[in-house]
Write a protein that holds these residues in place. Sequence first.
Motif, short mmCIF file in Angstrom:
data_model
loop_
_atom_site.label_atom_id
_atom_site.label_comp_id
_atom_site.label_asym_id
_atom_site.label_seq_id
_atom_site.Cartn_x
_atom_site.Cartn_y
_atom_site.Cartn_z
N ALA A 145 18.86 60.07 54.62
CA ALA A 145 19.22 59.74 53.23
C ALA A 145 20.67 60.06 52.93
CB ALA A 145 18.30 60.48 52.27
N ALA A 146 21.16 61.19 53.45
CA ALA A 146 22.55 61.56 53.18
C ALA A 146 23.52 60.51 53.72
CB ALA A 146 22.85 62.93 53.79
N ALA A 147 23.29 60.08 54.95
CA ALA A 147 24.16 59.07 55.57
C ALA A 147 24.06 57.74 54.83
CB ALA A 147 23.80 58.90 57.05
N LEU A 148 22.85 57.39 54.37
CA LEU A 148 22.67 56.14 53.63
C LEU A 148 23.44 56.17 52.32
CD1 LEU A 148 18.84 55.57 54.23
CD2 LEU A 148 20.68 54.04 54.96
N ILE A 149 23.42 57.30 51.63
CA ILE A 149 24.15 57.41 50.36
C ILE A 149 25.65 57.35 50.61
CG2 ILE A 149 24.68 58.97 48.44
CD1 ILE A 149 21.73 59.90 48.62
N ARG A 150 26.12 57.97 51.70
CA ARG A 150 27.55 57.91 52.02
C ARG A 150 28.01 56.49 52.34
NH1 ARG A 150 26.47 63.17 54.35
NH2 ARG A 150 25.86 62.27 56.35
N ASP A 152 22.19 46.95 47.53
CA ASP A 152 20.83 46.69 47.06
C ASP A 152 19.80 47.16 48.09
OD1 ASP A 152 22.19 45.34 45.03
OD2 ASP A 152 21.84 43.37 45.91
N ALA A 153 20.06 46.83 49.35
CA ALA A 153 19.12 47.18 50.43
C ALA A 153 19.01 48.68 50.59
CB ALA A 153 19.56 46.52 51.73
N VAL A 154 20.15 49.38 50.50
CA VAL A 154 20.12 50.84 50.64
C VAL A 154 19.32 51.48 49.51
CG1 VAL A 154 21.54 52.94 50.63
CG2 VAL A 154 22.26 50.95 51.96
N SER A 155 19.40 50.92 48.31
CA SER A 155 18.62 51.48 47.20
C SER A 155 17.12 51.40 47.50
CB SER A 155 18.94 50.74 45.89
OG SER A 155 18.39 49.44 45.86
N ILE A 156 16.70 50.34 48.15
CA ILE A 156 15.29 50.20 48.54
C ILE A 156 14.92 51.24 49.59
CG2 ILE A 156 13.58 48.66 49.59
CD1 ILE A 156 15.24 46.31 48.50
N LEU A 157 15.79 51.42 50.58
CA LEU A 157 15.54 52.40 51.64
C LEU A 157 15.45 53.81 51.07
CD1 LEU A 157 18.00 51.00 54.33
CD2 LEU A 157 15.51 51.13 54.57
N LEU A 158 16.33 54.14 50.16
CA LEU A 158 16.34 55.50 49.59
C LEU A 158 15.08 55.78 48.78
CD1 LEU A 158 20.09 55.76 48.53
CD2 LEU A 158 18.94 57.06 50.34
#
Length: 312
Positions: free
Chosen positions: A212-217, A254-260
């Motif tokens: 999650a940290a890497a995805l947010i970055r 958009d895609a990262v928001s779904i993953l998170l």
Amino acid sequence: MGLGFNIYARLACAVLLMSLTGINLAPALGLPSKKPLSKDWQLIAASNIIARAKIDAPLKIINKMQASKNSDYINLRVTIHELAKGEVEKTPLTVREYLGFDWFARRPSAMGKLIGKEVLVFLFYVDEPGSEGIYFAGQNLAAVRTFDKQVLQTVKREVMNQRQIVEHFQEFPIANADSSDKSVRALLSQLTVEKTHEEAWTNLLKLPNSSAAALIRAMDDERLMGHFEIEIPVPPGPHRFEEIAHYGPKTILDAVSILLEDKTTGSFGQISNGGSERERHTVLNAWKVWAYYNLPAGTNVMVKRGKDGNPK
């Protein structure tokens, strides 16, 4: 000079400015608080406007619309008296309220008691064509409540804390890359190519919750998806009505928001099928706040857990 002095100096200037304007809401000189200053911090992060206000809507009209079912929404006039977050060009605002199945269970009795009185409202913008407008954030009663001066001051302090988190996010340890950043960014890049899109999405879903940290970055990414359709398994539960959920994200953000939302306890905004620049900006900032509060070391993550207490 180090990180602490840099942020200290900036916050000192901010506090001086606020003291000149009669506002004293900044956290103590230093880093923003690592703990939320309000129990409503997630609602605050997801809101575009928070204010002391007054709702004006004749109950007779509301009751008539309830009975007729001619519309799914009713427009409420909300006059802003004092802002805690956001800006408004004019007041009153027109806020759209959904006439859902639970309307009779919680309204008009609950709403009726608030009409004509001072309230605290949490509002957000929807820019999707056909649904444009201002809505109560979260579309629940927590987003409109009887006004309480002490609660408003607490909300203002949390708003200021979140503002400092967002503005200085790149200066905090959570912004430092770790061993997972390179592979996460590589997979996100593969999402932009139609040929590699499907395999990349499958591999992103398989990433551990600690990613999650890497995805947010890596989230601040407006590149278009190689394919605008994705699928994600829906975990078993009383509210599940399908085994596979289908979304149409337009950008990597958009895609990262779904993953998170799949990998953490957080949930912000409605950009699973794309959104405006304003909507994406709100969601991105909310996830930065979530990361600051929940990922102090930049590696740990508040994960979803099963009934046995183990991570899912």
